[in-house]
Scaffold this motif. Structure first.
Motif, PDB file in Angstrom:
ATOM      1  N   THR A 140     -80.425  -2.010 -28.169  1.00 59.43           N
ATOM      2  CA  THR A 140     -79.131  -1.523 -27.681  1.00 59.43           C
ATOM      3  C   THR A 140     -77.995  -2.361 -28.247  1.00 59.43           C
ATOM      4  OG1 THR A 140     -80.132  -0.709 -25.630  1.00 59.43           O
ATOM      5  CG2 THR A 140     -77.748  -1.077 -25.617  1.00 59.43           C
ATOM      6  N   ILE A 141     -78.162  -3.661 -28.245  1.00 61.48           N
ATOM      7  CA  ILE A 141     -77.140  -4.564 -28.790  1.00 61.48           C
ATOM      8  C   ILE A 141     -76.962  -4.313 -30.285  1.00 61.48           C
ATOM      9  CG2 ILE A 141     -76.629  -6.978 -29.324  1.00 61.48           C
ATOM     10  CD1 ILE A 141     -77.872  -7.653 -26.548  1.00 61.48           C
ATOM     11  N   ALA A 142     -78.045  -4.092 -30.995  1.00 59.05           N
ATOM     12  CA  ALA A 142     -77.954  -3.823 -32.430  1.00 59.05           C
ATOM     13  C   ALA A 142     -77.177  -2.529 -32.685  1.00 59.05           C
ATOM     14  CB  ALA A 142     -79.350  -3.737 -33.040  1.00 59.05           C
ATOM     15  N   HIS A 143     -77.462  -1.502 -31.910  1.00 60.39           N
ATOM     16  CA  HIS A 143     -76.727  -0.235 -32.053  1.00 60.39           C
ATOM     17  C   HIS A 143     -75.246  -0.420 -31.717  1.00 60.39           C
ATOM     18  CE1 HIS A 143     -80.135   2.308 -32.958  1.00 60.39           C
ATOM     19  NE2 HIS A 143     -80.794   1.842 -31.907  1.00 60.39           N
ATOM     20  N   LEU A 144     -74.970  -1.156 -30.663  1.00 60.06           N
ATOM     21  CA  LEU A 144     -73.578  -1.392 -30.272  1.00 60.06           C
ATOM     22  C   LEU A 144     -72.836  -2.208 -31.325  1.00 60.06           C
ATOM     23  CD1 LEU A 144     -74.003  -2.137 -26.459  1.00 60.06           C
ATOM     24  CD2 LEU A 144     -72.996  -0.094 -27.505  1.00 60.06           C
ATOM     25  N   ALA A 145     -73.497  -3.202 -31.883  1.00 61.09           N
ATOM     26  CA  ALA A 145     -72.878  -4.018 -32.929  1.00 61.09           C
ATOM     27  C   ALA A 145     -72.568  -3.157 -34.150  1.00 61.09           C
ATOM     28  CB  ALA A 145     -73.794  -5.178 -33.305  1.00 61.09           C
ATOM     29  N   HIS A 146     -73.479  -2.272 -34.497  1.00 58.64           N
ATOM     30  CA  HIS A 146     -73.259  -1.364 -35.621  1.00 58.64           C
ATOM     31  C   HIS A 146     -72.065  -0.449 -35.348  1.00 58.64           C
ATOM     32  CE1 HIS A 146     -74.153   1.166 -39.041  1.00 58.64           C
ATOM     33  NE2 HIS A 146     -74.164   2.221 -38.244  1.00 58.64           N
ATOM     34  N   THR A 147     -71.986   0.075 -34.142  1.00 55.58           N
ATOM     35  CA  THR A 147     -70.873   0.953 -33.765  1.00 55.58           C
ATOM     36  C   THR A 147     -69.547   0.202 -33.808  1.00 55.58           C
ATOM     37  OG1 THR A 147     -72.341   2.282 -32.378  1.00 55.58           O
ATOM     38  CG2 THR A 147     -69.981   2.460 -31.942  1.00 55.58           C
ATOM     39  N   VAL A 148     -69.539  -1.018 -33.327  1.00 55.95           N
ATOM     40  CA  VAL A 148     -68.320  -1.832 -33.359  1.00 55.95           C
ATOM     41  C   VAL A 148     -67.883  -2.069 -34.799  1.00 55.95           C
ATOM     42  CG1 VAL A 148     -67.409  -4.144 -32.896  1.00 55.95           C
ATOM     43  CG2 VAL A 148     -68.654  -2.920 -31.112  1.00 55.95           C
ATOM     44  N   ASP A 149     -68.825  -2.361 -35.682  1.00 57.81           N
ATOM     45  CA  ASP A 149     -68.493  -2.564 -37.096  1.00 57.81           C
ATOM     46  C   ASP A 149     -67.901  -1.297 -37.709  1.00 57.81           C
ATOM     47  OD1 ASP A 149     -69.355  -5.182 -37.019  1.00 57.81           O
ATOM     48  OD2 ASP A 149     -71.349  -4.736 -37.853  1.00 57.81           O
ATOM     49  N   GLU A 150     -68.494  -0.148 -37.399  1.00 56.61           N
ATOM     50  CA  GLU A 150     -67.965   1.120 -37.918  1.00 56.61           C
ATOM     51  C   GLU A 150     -66.553   1.372 -37.403  1.00 56.61           C
ATOM     52  OE1 GLU A 150     -70.908   3.991 -36.696  1.00 56.61           O
ATOM     53  OE2 GLU A 150     -71.872   3.959 -38.671  1.00 56.61           O
ATOM     54  N   LEU A 151     -66.351   1.144 -36.116  1.00 55.25           N
ATOM     55  CA  LEU A 151     -65.027   1.372 -35.526  1.00 55.25           C
ATOM     56  C   LEU A 151     -64.000   0.396 -36.096  1.00 55.25           C
ATOM     57  CD1 LEU A 151     -65.979   2.093 -31.806  1.00 55.25           C
ATOM     58  CD2 LEU A 151     -65.163   3.731 -33.517  1.00 55.25           C
ATOM     59  N   SER A 152     -64.410  -0.817 -36.345  1.00 59.23           N
ATOM     60  CA  SER A 152     -63.514  -1.802 -36.933  1.00 59.23           C
ATOM     61  C   SER A 152     -63.057  -1.353 -38.322  1.00 59.23           C
ATOM     62  CB  SER A 152     -64.202  -3.159 -37.008  1.00 59.23           C
ATOM     63  OG  SER A 152     -63.361  -4.107 -37.606  1.00 59.23           O
ATOM     64  N   ASP A 153     -63.989  -0.821 -39.103  1.00 56.97           N
ATOM     65  CA  ASP A 153     -63.649  -0.306 -40.433  1.00 56.97           C
ATOM     66  C   ASP A 153     -62.677   0.860 -40.341  1.00 56.97           C
ATOM     67  OD1 ASP A 153     -65.346  -2.194 -41.545  1.00 56.97           O
ATOM     68  OD2 ASP A 153     -67.012  -0.774 -41.862  1.00 56.97           O
ATOM     69  N   ILE A 154     -62.908   1.727 -39.372  1.00 57.63           N
ATOM     70  CA  ILE A 154     -62.027   2.884 -39.182  1.00 57.63           C
ATOM     71  C   ILE A 154     -60.624   2.422 -38.800  1.00 57.63           C
ATOM     72  CG2 ILE A 154     -61.573   4.865 -37.674  1.00 57.63           C
ATOM     73  CD1 ILE A 154     -64.658   5.275 -37.620  1.00 57.63           C
ATOM     74  N   VAL A 155     -60.536   1.482 -37.881  1.00 55.31           N
ATOM     75  CA  VAL A 155     -59.232   0.969 -37.445  1.00 55.31           C
ATOM     76  C   VAL A 155     -58.505   0.306 -38.607  1.00 55.31           C
ATOM     77  CG1 VAL A 155     -58.093  -0.731 -35.965  1.00 55.31           C
ATOM     78  CG2 VAL A 155     -59.846   0.763 -35.010  1.00 55.31           C
ATOM     79  N   ALA A 156     -59.219  -0.454 -39.413  1.00 57.22           N
ATOM     80  CA  ALA A 156     -58.603  -1.114 -40.570  1.00 57.22           C
ATOM     81  C   ALA A 156     -58.068  -0.080 -41.551  1.00 57.22           C
ATOM     82  CB  ALA A 156     -59.611  -2.038 -41.248  1.00 57.22           C
ATOM     83  N   ARG A 157     -58.832   0.966 -41.803  1.00 54.16           N
ATOM     84  CA  ARG A 157     -58.391   2.027 -42.709  1.00 54.16           C
ATOM     85  C   ARG A 157     -57.155   2.731 -42.141  1.00 54.16           C
ATOM     86  NH1 ARG A 157     -62.041   5.922 -42.129  1.00 54.16           N
ATOM     87  NH2 ARG A 157     -60.563   7.291 -41.144  1.00 54.16           N
ATOM     88  N   GLN A 158     -57.185   3.031 -40.846  1.00 58.03           N
ATOM     89  CA  GLN A 158     -56.054   3.699 -40.210  1.00 58.03           C
ATOM     90  C   GLN A 158     -54.806   2.823 -40.226  1.00 58.03           C
ATOM     91  OE1 GLN A 158     -57.646   4.781 -36.364  1.00 58.03           O
ATOM     92  NE2 GLN A 158     -58.270   6.794 -37.101  1.00 58.03           N
ATOM     93  N   GLU A 159     -54.982   1.526 -40.095  1.00 53.44           N
ATOM     94  CA  GLU A 159     -53.832   0.612 -40.157  1.00 53.44           C
ATOM     95  C   GLU A 159     -53.146   0.726 -41.518  1.00 53.44           C
ATOM     96  OE1 GLU A 159     -52.812  -4.082 -39.286  1.00 53.44           O
ATOM     97  OE2 GLU A 159     -54.833  -3.535 -39.894  1.00 53.44           O
ATOM     98  N   GLY A 160     -53.944   0.786 -42.573  1.00 52.35           N
ATOM     99  CA  GLY A 160     -53.378   0.965 -43.910  1.00 52.35           C
ATOM    100  C   GLY A 160     -52.675   2.300 -44.052  1.00 52.35           C
ATOM    101  N   GLU A 161     -53.288   3.359 -43.539  1.00 53.37           N
ATOM    102  CA  GLU A 161     -52.688   4.692 -43.614  1.00 53.37           C
ATOM    103  C   GLU A 161     -51.379   4.746 -42.821  1.00 53.37           C
ATOM    104  OE1 GLU A 161     -55.801   7.236 -42.202  1.00 53.37           O
ATOM    105  OE2 GLU A 161     -56.909   7.158 -44.089  1.00 53.37           O
TER     106      GLU A 161
END
Length: 69
Positions: free
Chosen positions: A12-33
């Motif tokens: 569960t922690i591994a899945h959550l960590a993966h999701t957090v990493d994906e969301l972090s990437d999305i937020v970073a991309r959106q910040e640039g946009e």
């Protein structure tokens, strides 16, 4: 899947960590946009303010408050 509670928690922690990493990437991309869009809006506001002054307007559109304020 295993019945071991520790293993389930680790999975569960591994899945959550993966999701957090994906969301972090999305937020970073959106910040640039958002930064690009803000710059574009600023250019458009400045361009329209120039047109407003050229047409004899007294207050550039960019400096006016919207009517609902």
């Amino acid at each position: 899947m295993t019945d071991d509670p520790i293993t389930r928690l680790e999975e569960t922690i591994a899945h959550l960590a993966h999701t957090v990493d994906e969301l972090s990437d999305i937020v970073a991309r959106q910040e640039g946009e958002i930064g690009v869009l803000k710059r574009r809006v600023q250019v458009l506001l400045e361009r329209e303010a120039g047109r407003e002054l050229d047409s004899g307007g007294t207050v550039p559109v960019a400096d006016q408050k919207p009517p609902h304020w």
